[in-house]
Design a protein around this motif. Structure first.
Motif, PDB file in Angstrom:
ATOM      1  N   UNK A  74       0.818  -1.205   0.000  1.00 56.81           N
ATOM      2  CA  UNK A  74       0.000   0.000   0.000  1.00 56.81           C
ATOM      3  C   UNK A  74       0.855   1.259   0.000  1.00 56.81           C
ATOM      4  N   UNK A  75       1.883   1.267   0.836  1.00 56.78           N
ATOM      5  CA  UNK A  75       2.697   2.467   0.984  1.00 56.78           C
ATOM      6  C   UNK A  75       3.560   2.737  -0.241  1.00 56.78           C
ATOM      7  N   UNK A  76       4.102   1.712  -0.859  1.00 53.10           N
ATOM      8  CA  UNK A  76       4.923   1.929  -2.048  1.00 53.10           C
ATOM      9  C   UNK A  76       4.066   2.255  -3.260  1.00 53.10           C
ATOM     10  N   UNK A  77       2.794   1.871  -3.240  1.00 50.23           N
ATOM     11  CA  UNK A  77       1.895   2.201  -4.351  1.00 50.23           C
ATOM     12  C   UNK A  77       1.322   3.604  -4.237  1.00 50.23           C
ATOM     13  N   UNK A  78       1.326   4.177  -3.039  1.00 46.84           N
ATOM     14  CA  UNK A  78       0.759   5.508  -2.824  1.00 46.84           C
ATOM     15  C   UNK A  78       1.617   6.569  -3.508  1.00 46.84           C
ATOM     16  N   UNK A  79       1.006   7.640  -3.900  1.00 46.02           N
ATOM     17  CA  UNK A  79       1.732   8.740  -4.539  1.00 46.02           C
ATOM     18  C   UNK A  79       1.266  10.066  -3.948  1.00 46.02           C
ATOM     19  N   UNK A  80       2.103  11.080  -4.111  1.00 41.83           N
ATOM     20  CA  UNK A  80       1.712  12.416  -3.688  1.00 41.83           C
ATOM     21  C   UNK A  80       2.181  12.813  -2.304  1.00 41.83           C
ATOM     22  N   UNK A  81       2.692  11.850  -1.509  1.00 40.89           N
ATOM     23  CA  UNK A  81       3.194  12.175  -0.183  1.00 40.89           C
ATOM     24  C   UNK A  81       4.609  11.640  -0.040  1.00 40.89           C
ATOM     25  N   UNK A  82       5.409  12.348   0.753  1.00 43.99           N
ATOM     26  CA  UNK A  82       6.725  11.838   1.076  1.00 43.99           C
ATOM     27  C   UNK A  82       6.612  10.591   1.932  1.00 43.99           C
ATOM     28  N   UNK A  83       7.676   9.786   1.934  1.00 41.32           N
ATOM     29  CA  UNK A  83       7.643   8.509   2.643  1.00 41.32           C
ATOM     30  C   UNK A  83       8.940   8.295   3.401  1.00 41.32           C
TER      31      UNK A  83
END
Length: 271
Positions: A74-83
């Motif tokens: 989920x986290x690696x697929x998300x976009x638009x936010x820093x990680x």
């Protein structure tokens, strides 16, 4: 404005001293489904960092090694936010056995590339850190490959090679007819990247690292003047979960010779 490296260093140092050092060599270990070791210190350190980072920078998401595979996806697929990409205890097997070679790795990934990277070794109180385009440091001293000091030929180099993740023909050839002078294997990928950046060894070969293994270290090494690629010749950093092979060296000259030697003997598909 990106977070301050100095502030992040202080967060890592304090957390490691309170969560990791008190349990060093005296901690219960468990075996994960993939066969790797995890301890209560891994979990405690991850929870501590997630809370500390969220308190100061709630705008960034948090990915830790000890999260579930579903959360990783989920986290690696998300976009638009820093990680934040975190390995709370890299070198868990060393840590649990009392071997003083382990570290905490932290990278800030924005737009699918690492912008900040820190690797903290609490035993030596060494914090390697880098900001993209601004060089790398060990504590307060700039890191940079000293080509006149470092070896210029493979046969004079110290290599760090993780034999466990290489196929049998490649591992056998390296053992029987190595092109380098001597070989080491330390067991904590993020810290190995940093020791390469500092010229403590000169060549690096690894058959498969996860995102949290290389995210901070590859930035630190690159900002110190080293070079790296996958065995297939691709950039190391990839905003995904598939393991990445690593061929790296402390200087561009050594990298060219090292990568050519590997390609010449077996080709990238053998790593």
């Amino acid at each position: 404005m990106l977070p301050s490296l100095e502030m992040l260093r202080d967060i890592l140092r304090t957390a490691a001293r309170e969560e990791l050092l008190p349990l060093f060599a005296d901690v219960r270990r468990h075996i994960k489904h993939d066969g790797s070791v995890v301890t209560e210190a891994d979990v405690a350190m991850q929870r501590r960092l997630e809370a500390d980072l969220a308190r100061h920078w709630p705008e960034y998401d948090f990915l830790g090694e000890e999260m579930s595979g579903h959360e990783h996806e989920q986290l690696t697929a998300a976009s638009g936010r820093g990680l934040w990409c975190v390995d709370p205890l890299d070198g868990t097997s060393n840590y649990a056995a009392g071997i003083p070679f382990f570290a905490v790795s932290l990278a800030l990934v924005i737009d699918e590339r690492p912008e900040l990277g820190l690797v903290y070794d609490p035993v030596r109180d060494e914090c390697f850190m880098a900001r993209r385009g601004d060089g790398a440091r060990l504590n307060d001293v700039a890191l940079g490959a000293q080509e006149p000091v470092l070896p210029q030929e493979l046969r004079r180099c110290i290599a760090c090679v993780d034999f466990k993740r290489l196929n049998a023909p490649l591992a056998a050839r390296l053992g029987a007819q190595p092109p380098y002078g001597s070989q080491r294997n330390f067991g904590a990928s993020s810290l190995e990247w940093c020791w390469l950046a500092d010229g403590r060894f000169h060549l690096y070969l690894h058959g498969g690292q996860k995102l949290w293994d290389y995210a901070a270290g590859c930035l630190i090494m690159a900002e110190a003047g080293g070079r790296a690629a996958t065995a297939e010749g691709e950039e190391i950093f990839h905003h995904g979960l598939a393991p990445r092979s690593v061929v790296a060296a402390a200087t561009p000259v050594l990298f060219s010779a090292w990568k050519s030697w590997i390609d010449c003997h077996w080709g990238a598909d053998h790593v």
